[in-house]
Design an enzyme around this catalytic site. Structure first.
Site, mmCIF file in Angstrom:
data_model
loop_
_atom_site.group_PDB
_atom_site.id
_atom_site.type_symbol
_atom_site.label_atom_id
_atom_site.label_comp_id
_atom_site.label_asym_id
_atom_site.label_seq_id
_atom_site.Cartn_x
_atom_site.Cartn_y
_atom_site.Cartn_z
ATOM 1 N N CYS A 171 50.044 17.736 88.644
ATOM 2 C CA CYS A 171 50.675 19.012 88.970
ATOM 3 C C CYS A 171 49.985 20.152 88.227
ATOM 4 C CB CYS A 171 52.153 18.971 88.585
ATOM 5 S SG CYS A 171 53.143 17.901 89.631
ATOM 6 N N CYS A 202 59.601 14.952 86.405
ATOM 7 C CA CYS A 202 58.865 13.903 87.119
ATOM 8 C C CYS A 202 59.825 12.979 87.863
ATOM 9 C CB CYS A 202 58.026 13.085 86.135
ATOM 10 S SG CYS A 202 56.477 13.853 85.620
ATOM 11 N N CYS A 209 53.785 9.601 84.689
ATOM 12 C CA CYS A 209 54.789 10.433 85.353
ATOM 13 C C CYS A 209 56.081 9.683 85.603
ATOM 14 C CB CYS A 209 54.245 10.947 86.679
ATOM 15 S SG CYS A 209 53.826 9.651 87.843
HETATM 16 S S1 SF4 Z 1 53.741 16.500 86.359
HETATM 17 FE FE1 SF4 Z 1 54.809 18.307 85.472
HETATM 18 S S2 SF4 Z 1 55.400 19.654 87.199
HETATM 19 FE FE2 SF4 Z 1 54.793 17.638 88.027
HETATM 20 S S3 SF4 Z 1 56.708 16.570 88.304
HETATM 21 FE FE3 SF4 Z 1 55.920 15.972 86.272
HETATM 22 S S4 SF4 Z 1 56.723 17.448 84.752
HETATM 23 FE FE4 SF4 Z 1 57.109 18.260 86.850
#
Ligand code: SF4
Length: 251
Positions: free
Chosen positions: A208, A128, A235
């Site tokens: 995501c 993230c 995030c």
């Molecule tokens: S939500 Fe998941 S895929 Fe998206 S940036 Fe964060 S860890 Fe990575």
């Protein structure tokens, strides 16, 4: 020492700015607060940040009514659902927004830390950080204040969300902070706003692809499907430099 004094003065100026903004918006509903912010208080210095997710059409509709040329920052992590990118394009066109900026992660950061694209499995916080937080921090540099669509009804750390926050040297306005889920749903219906296509497939919150699952319990937190198999709830883009979820009067 002088750097410490400078930081302290900067911090005091920010807090004064947050208090002034609270006072200037006192008594205004979300529509008028956004309008006052982007047209009168911070013309040319305010932007919005949107995921073009399940509820994003509400805040984006209000922004489009106030000033459709307001910059809207959208972080394309490279891991989004294709439906989200299509929804971004459709909603942008529907609302007449003229300055939606799609941000990408730095290619060098991806090559160094996520060469195989699987960092989300081993270290989601770092994933993230490089895919969301760093691109956003960079894009926010020209602005003094940003608008977020977060709400208390999302639960978790957001349950005590204030209207105005301070984060990483900027002010942040949450115009919908006290809107319950029913008000959001009513607004979407009343204004005939197009829904994110994954809402009909059981996704009440959409991030995501590898980190989002549908939620079958209608009474669950809307964000229950985000990082559902871990303790992670945010995030990072709403977390200050000290690692804490940001609240008004804190950093
Ligand atoms: S939500 Fe998941 S895929 Fe998206 S940036 Fe964060 S860890 Fe990575």
């Amino acid at each position: 020492m002088s750097q410490t004094i400078y930081k302290s003065e900067f911090r005091m100026a920010l807090e004064a700015g947050a208090q002034a903004l609270e006072a200037a918006l006192d008594g205004l509903d979300a529509r008028d607060a956004i309008k006052r912010l982007v047209k009168d208080i911070y013309p040319g210095e305010a932007c919005a940040v949107s995921s073009f997710g399940a509820e994003s059409a509400v805040i984006l509709h209000l922004i489009a009514e106030a000033a459709p040329d307001t910059p809207v920052l959208f972080v394309d992590t490279g891991k989004l659902f294709d439906e989200t990118r299509r929804y971004r394009d459709d909603l942008t066109s529907h609302l007449g927004l003229t300055d939606v900026r799609s941000l990408k992660p730095n290619a060098d950061h991806l090559a160094a830390d996520d060469p195989d694209g699987l960092l989300h499995q081993s270290n989601p916080d770092l994933c993230c950080h490089i895919r969301k937080t760093l691109p956003l921090i960079s894009a926010l540099r020209p602005f003094k204040v940003w608008i977020s669509g977060r709400k208390r009804h999302h639960g978790g750390e957001r349950a005590a969300l204030p209207r105005v926050e301070i984060q990483d040297g900027k002010l942040k306005l949450n115009p919908l902070y006290d809107w319950p889920r029913e008000a959001i749903e009513a607004y979407l219906t009343d204004h005939d706003l197009p829904a994110h296509p994954l809402v009909a497939e059981g996704y009440p919150s959409i991030g995501c692809n590898p980190c989002t699952v549908p939620v079958s319990d209608p009474d669950a937190d809307p964000r229950a499907g985000r990082w559902a198999d871990s303790d992670k709830t945010e995030c990072g883009i709403h977390i200050g430099a000290d690692g804490q979820v940001v609240r008004s009067g804190e950093t």
